[in-house]
Design an enzyme around this catalytic site. Sequence first.
Site, mmCIF file in Angstrom:
data_model
loop_
_atom_site.group_PDB
_atom_site.id
_atom_site.type_symbol
_atom_site.label_atom_id
_atom_site.label_comp_id
_atom_site.label_asym_id
_atom_site.label_seq_id
_atom_site.Cartn_x
_atom_site.Cartn_y
_atom_site.Cartn_z
ATOM 1 N N SER A 70 0.841 -1.100 -0.074
ATOM 2 C CA SER A 70 -0.036 -0.081 0.004
ATOM 3 C C SER A 70 0.875 1.346 0.179
ATOM 4 O O SER A 70 0.291 2.518 -0.242
ATOM 5 C CB SER A 70 -1.110 0.055 1.122
ATOM 6 N N LYS A 112 1.229 4.600 7.112
ATOM 7 C CA LYS A 112 0.201 5.527 5.922
ATOM 8 C C LYS A 112 0.870 6.823 6.057
ATOM 9 O O LYS A 112 1.569 7.220 6.998
ATOM 10 C CB LYS A 112 -1.191 5.443 6.437
#
Lengths: 189, 165
Positions: A70, A112
Amino acid sequence: MIVCWQLSGSFRFNTCVFNVKQNSPFAQWLRVLTIGRRPKVTLTRIAVLVVTCFVTFKFILLPIRLEGISMQPTLRTGQVNFVNRLAYLRHAPRRGDIVSVRLAGPHVMLMKRIIGLPGETISFHAGRAYINGQPLDEPYVKFSCDWEHEPIPCGLDQYYVVGDNRSMPYEAHTQGRAERARIMGKLLL
Amino acid sequence: MKTFLRILLLAALCGLGFWLWMILFPSPEKVVLKKIASLAATVTFSADASNITRAGKAGKLIGFFAVDAQIIFDAPGQTARTLSGRDEIRAAALAGFGGMPALQVRFLDVSVRIGADRQTADVSCTARANAGDRQDFGVQEMHFQLKQLDGDWLITRAETVKTLS
């Protein structure tokens, strides 16, 4: 004539006795290499080093190994990095920071990037992120993206986090609002 | 020297007694932790596990849940689903275990909070699951509620926790 001095408290006689074999230059060199010239000092140094490493890698810089896609291409699977837990002692997390978001504990964390700050509204249109209706410049997003999503408001204690790899469908990408308490720190390298 | 040895022996005996006490009468926290670890072992199976083995695991899984247990599953990218009662859990487990090549589940960062009545427990953990031999894996924060029923700790509610809202 016999001269006598009072020995200071710190003075110690060298009571080490070496046999002939140990007196050889190699034995002495080996001894110095393994335990140093002063074993007590060496032991103290080792103890200090162990304590420093423990405190550093347990509470300040958390060593992590990255897994998943990701955050590609910024971060790759298998990379080793550190989470700086002191990064946000003086200031709040900033937009663009790569942060670690804890789940139930520190053994598994999400890595993230922060794109939305508290009080802001985040939306996606034609694959581009918008903050309060203004397009966000994201040079770190390299893969094509076609995300469409309604505006999502962040609470006063929430940050919107998302990965750099947005090539997968919106629903398949773990992203969203993270509470400040869940943000453990900033990625160091 | 004799006194020192006696004190040392006494301390060793005390330590042994304490250890035995902890083994024979474990704290509720330890029992619940063991239960959660056992749950992970039950739902883990390898690719060469036969259908009978998988069905057996699904049957054994039911033993961890109370009769009226609920499983609430709402993870990103997955369809939200609620299972109520042992029959639904068994059916879902049978279908799930049969459809997967292999499954490896681990519960990490397990924290247990025992209720004031010492009959209920809340467990928070992160589940890490690998399906098959692939490198692909999923992580999901979980919350379990357990209750002591007939001397056994059973799960009354298991639900996924949304880390990111």
